[in-house]
Every structure is written in C-alpha cells, then in structure tokens.
Design an enzyme around this catalytic site. Structure first.
Site, PDB file in Angstrom:
ATOM      1  CB  SER A   1     -10.174   8.339  -3.005  1.00  0.00           C
ATOM      2  OG  SER A   1      -8.890   8.559  -2.520  1.00  0.00           O
TER       3      SER A   1
ATOM      4  CG  LEU B   1       0.342   8.615   4.350  1.00  0.00           C
ATOM      5  CD1 LEU B   1       1.150   7.320   4.508  1.00  0.00           C
ATOM      6  CD2 LEU B   1      -1.060   8.269   3.867  1.00  0.00           C
ATOM      7  CG  LEU B   2      -0.764  14.045   0.364  1.00  0.00           C
ATOM      8  CD1 LEU B   2      -0.522  15.545   0.257  1.00  0.00           C
ATOM      9  CD2 LEU B   2      -0.113  13.338  -0.813  1.00  0.00           C
ATOM     10  CG  ASN B   3      -3.553   8.063   0.608  1.00  0.00           C
ATOM     11  OD1 ASN B   3      -3.871   8.580   1.666  1.00  0.00           O
ATOM     12  ND2 ASN B   3      -4.304   7.154   0.041  1.00  0.00           N
ATOM     13  CG  ASP B   4      -5.676   8.099  -3.328  1.00  0.00           C
ATOM     14  OD1 ASP B   4      -4.545   7.662  -3.111  1.00  0.00           O
ATOM     15  OD2 ASP B   4      -6.674   7.379  -3.447  1.00  0.00           O
TER      16      ASP B   4
ATOM     17  NE  ARG C   1      -9.951   1.085  -2.329  1.00  0.00           N
ATOM     18  CZ  ARG C   1      -9.752  -0.217  -2.097  1.00  0.00           C
ATOM     19  NH1 ARG C   1     -10.666  -0.924  -1.447  1.00  0.00           N
ATOM     20  NH2 ARG C   1      -8.652  -0.814  -2.502  1.00  0.00           N
TER      21      ARG C   1
HETATM   22  C1  FRU Z   1      -5.683   4.533  -3.431  1.00  0.00           C
HETATM   23  C2  FRU Z   1      -6.618   4.234  -2.253  1.00  0.00           C
HETATM   24  C3  FRU Z   1      -8.070   4.361  -2.651  1.00  0.00           C
HETATM   25  C4  FRU Z   1      -8.723   4.630  -1.329  1.00  0.00           C
HETATM   26  C5  FRU Z   1      -7.714   5.516  -0.656  1.00  0.00           C
HETATM   27  C6  FRU Z   1      -7.657   5.385   0.841  1.00  0.00           C
HETATM   28  O1  FRU Z   1      -4.430   4.931  -3.020  1.00  0.00           O
HETATM   29  O2  FRU Z   1      -6.339   2.949  -1.742  1.00  0.00           O
HETATM   30  O3  FRU Z   1      -8.576   3.245  -3.330  1.00  0.00           O
HETATM   31  O4  FRU Z   1      -9.964   5.265  -1.455  1.00  0.00           O
HETATM   32  O5  FRU Z   1      -6.457   5.173  -1.212  1.00  0.00           O
HETATM   33  O6  FRU Z   1      -6.823   6.347   1.390  1.00  0.00           O
END
Ligand code: FRU
Length: 492
Positions: A106, A43-46, A165
């Site tokens: 992040s 999975l990729l997110n931020d 965070r």
């Molecule tokens: C946003 C988030 C951030 C967190 C990161 C964890 O999508 O929830 O607040 O640092 O993703 O992957």
C-alpha cells in the site's frame, strides 16, 4: 477452505490471458457488486493512491490476481469523474524488481504536472524469507505509461521491526517540506507512525523521527496505513492499530479509527483533542484512505476496504474476495468525523418502489440493489433486512429510545462468516435516532445513521429467498432500486 502453497500465493502474473477464464467464473457470481468497486478476479484489499488529477479521480487497489488469498500484491488502477461511476484501467504497479519481489504494498499518490507520483512499499523477501520493506516510487504519466524509479527512496529503519510500510506522502506549506508517514512497530512490539522528510519529492529523503502521540504509546502492536489529514482547519490522525481489543467490538482485534487533534510538523507531535474513535461501527471496514476535496477544504473523501485482515468470506470459494466501500464525504463536526453519502449517489436512484398501503409489521419484497431512506419518529424501531418470506432471519437493526442504542445484528443470515469477532454491534446515539439511509448492493449493506453521525458497514451474502424486509415502528420510509455504476469488464 483451500490451502495455498507459497508458490501458488506468489505466482507472478505473466500471461493475463490466463485470467479470462477465472474472470468469467467470477463474473457469474451472484454476489458481484453493482455499484461498488470490486476486483476483476482474486483478492482486493486496501485502497491506495486516491487523488484528483488530470480531471479525474484516480484510485488503486491492492490486488492479488489468482484467488482469495493474501499473496503477491499488485496495484490495480481505476478512474472516475464523479466518484460514483468507475472504469477499470488495468494493472499499474507490478512487483517486478528485487526490492518489491514479494509485493507492491500500500501507499499514496501526489500529482505534479502531467504525472502522478505513486509512493508504495516494496515488500522484499530474501531466500530465507526475511522481510525488508522499501519505500518506492513509480510515476504514472497522463499518457498511461508507468515508470518505476530504479532504486527505492529509502530502505527499512534499523530501529523498528520488519513491519514498516504504507507510505502516505504529504506536502506541508508551513515548513515547505514533503513528508512520508509510515506505519511501524517498535522492537518491543508497539505500533507507531514514523516520519521521513525531504525538500524534493524524488530525492534526499531522511528519517525525521517518530510521530509522538501523547497517550497512545501502547495502542496496538502495529499501525497500518497511518495518515494525517487536514479537514476544515482540524488535523486528523487516521490509522489501523492492530491486535487491540476495543470495548463493544467483540473479539475483533483489527480496527480502523481516528483521533482529532493538532499536528506540529516541526516537532512531529500530534496532540490529541480526545479519544480514539472507530471510523465505522459495523463489521467490514479497514485501511481507509482519504483524498482532498479539491473544491472545498472543509471536506475530504474517504474510501475503505470493505473487508478485514485474516478473515474468510463466502466468495473465497469463487476465487474472489473484497470490495471497497462507497466513497464518503468527510467533514469534522464538533469532536467527530462525519461520513455522509456523496450527493451524486442520488443519480443512481432508478425506480421508486411505492410502499403506500403498507403498515408496520408488513413483510415487503426487498430489491437486491436498492436504497432505503427512513425519517424516524423518536420511538423504538426495528428493521429486518434480507428476511425470508415469512419475515424470519436476516439482518436485524433495532433502536431503543430509552437507552438511545442502535444495534445491528447479522446473526440471522444463512451465510454467516467471521462469527468469532461477534455478530452484533451497538452504538449510542447522543441525540436519538432521526434518520437512516441504507445502501444495499448484491453483497453489502451500508447504513448511514443521522446524516453521517455513525456508519455501519457490512458484507452480506443473502441466499435465495432472503429477499424481504420488515419494519416495525412509525417512520416515513422511501425505497428505490439503484442503477449499476461499476462495469465488470476485464482490463488487465
Ligand atoms: C493493510 C495491509 C498494509 C499492507 C497491505 C498489503 O491491509 O496489511 O499494511 O501494505 O495490506 O496488501
């Protein structure tokens, strides 16, 4: 949908060899992107740490290697010289200390000399699963070596809940100080940005206070990924207020948006010039991150996660999920942010498909990786993308000249997902519709309206046969196939 145990979600990446098989399976997917950044597996997110340094653009993404699940997060590193073609560099920050034992979350980057300083959240959990967030520092040297600072810069503030965070590091010339902006949640569950300051990037960080944003004291229960950017002499507060309903955005409750205004770093007050605007009028966009345009302070570059928290996607079954949006050129025009495709994207245009002889209502073959440009007359228009051979189904884009409304409706696709948040989005175009530029990759569509006045971003997962389009209306249309720009190489 697969159920993950906590052990599976937080499994540490010891032996990268294990990823090979998974990568092979993932890279066979019909939905692998060809000019968008995507995870090698999992999975990729931020997007994180987006910056120009050492003659290249650096970008990192939140990465969970083992599957389409929010588990143990790493920072994965990619680089580019033109923001169009990207190269995988491998894992950069590993969650291998006690203070980040459940994830390197992040953050952002600051280039100094021959090093890039990476500020991130160490997501720590105790045995009893109590969470504590630390603001941590790692240094990436130009020779590729990453070094973590032995101790975090600071721990959580006692005045907020465990939700603290996403450090954004900023240098402010007027005060000659560095600031770290963090997303936070008050004890009575309202979203905030809180600020730390120091004279020195590496030491002496102190809590400076809460960012005051008059009128936004009760606006979502947590602000993720907040940042204050200066673009063309204007300040912009960009953030993701969570668990907030916004009119016209269905049941969706996680948004990414911005407020234009003035930032006073002495008093830590951001005075809004207007309302909160969403960054993207489409469906899948979150956690945007900006980089300065090094040549022109009137412009920035923005990239976002083409996905949303708490949403499942059809590729979850294939052990991968998420990709990034195209990086976009960001400027301020009047009371709005304008997002335009980068000029360099034209280099990706490969073969122009001749549409000569086609008239309104004809069903035309749609290349799987393509760009469409339309100059529209001031009239109603309908454009269906990904229809079947008989013109049915697909994504329906419609513009009504009387109401000036443009609507994107994805309910006609066979693969429907996140339907609970609504399948159609509308935006009123003050000056009517004049221009559309649409970028189609193997599992996404980005629609730039009126030269960046609005963008609609959506993941899309067409099945066999959903490969035609139909235009009803009088407009000048051109179409190109596009070259690939990201290599699906496994670098761990
Ligand atoms: C946003 C988030 C951030 C967190 C990161 C964890 O999508 O929830 O607040 O640092 O993703 O992957």
């Amino acid at each position: 949908m697969r159920e993950w145990t906590r052990e599976e979600r937080y499994r540490v990446l010891h032996d990268p060899q294990e990823l090979w098989e998974m990568h092979e399976e993932v890279s066979r997917s019909d939905f692998r992107q060809s000019f968008h950044i995507q995870p090698i597996t999992g999975l990729l997110n931020d997007p994180n740490g987006f910056v120009w340094h050492d003659n290249k653009w650096h970008l990192f993404y939140q990465w969970c290697p083992w599957g389409a699940v929010h588990g143990l997060k790493y920072w994965y590193h990619i680089v580019s010289t033109d923001l169009i073609t990207w190269k995988n560099c491998g894992v950069c920050i590993m969650p291998d200390r006690d203070y980040d034992n459940k994830g390197a979350y992040s953050g952002s980057a600051m280039p100094i000399g021959d090093s890039l300083y990476l500020y991130y959240t160490g997501n720590h959990r105790d045995e009893d699963w109590t969470r504590r967030s630390y603001t941590c520092l790692a240094k990436l040297r130009d020779d590729g070596w990453t070094e973590k600072y032995p101790l975090p810069l600071f721990g959580p503030s006692p005045y907020y809940t465990e939700h603290q965070r996403d450090p954004k590091i900023v240098y402010v010339k007027e005060t000659n100080l560095y600031y770290i902006i963090l997303g936070a949640q008050t004890k009575d569950k309202w979203g905030r940005a809180i600020v730390y300051k120091s004279e020195d990037l590496l030491h002496g960080w102190n809590f400076a206070g809460e960012l005051t944003v008059p009128g936004f004291e009760q606006f979502g229960d947590m602000w993720e990924c907040p940042s204050v950017e200066r673009i063309g002499g204007k300040d912009v507060l960009i953030f993701c207020p969570q668990h907030l309903k916004i009119q016209g955005r269905g049941e969706s409750d996680n948004h990414n948006g911005y407020i234009l205004g003035q930032m006073d770093w002495e008093t830590l007050t951001f005075t809004p010039d207007g309302q909160f605007h969403v960054l993207d009028f489409g469906f899948d966009s979150y956690a945007a991150e900006c980089a300065n345009n090094v040549q022109d302070e009137n412009k920035a570059v923005l990239v976002a996660w083409m996905g949303l928290p708490d949403v499942s996607y059809p590729t979850d079954e294939e052990n991968w999920a998420g990709c990034l949006t195209l990086p976009r050129e960001l400027t301020v025009r009047g009371r709005r942010l304008i997002q335009q495709p980068l000029p360099g994207l034209k280099q990706l245009r490969d073969t122009e498909i001749s549409l000569a002889g086609h008239t309104s209502g004809d069903i035309v073959k749609l290349p799987r990786v393509s760009e469409i440009e339309l100059y529209c007359r001031p009239d109603d228009l309908e454009l269906d993308l990904f229809t079947r051979e008989d013109g049915t189904g697909g994504i329906h884009i419609s513009y009504q000249k009387d109401s000036h409304e443009i609507t994107v409706d994805r309910s006609g696709m066979t693969n429907r997902f996140n339907t609970a948040h609504g399948e159609s989005r509308t935006r009123i175009l003050e000056d009517g519709l004049s221009h559309l530029r649409i970028f189609i990759d193997r599992s996404s569509v980005e629609i730039f309206v009126n030269d960046g006045d609005a963008v609609f971003t959506s993941r899309v997962f067409p099945v066999d046969g959903e490969d035609h389009f139909v235009l009803h209306g009088d407009s000048f249309i051109r179409m190109w196939t596009l070259k690939a720009a990201v290599k699906d190489t496994l670098v761990v």
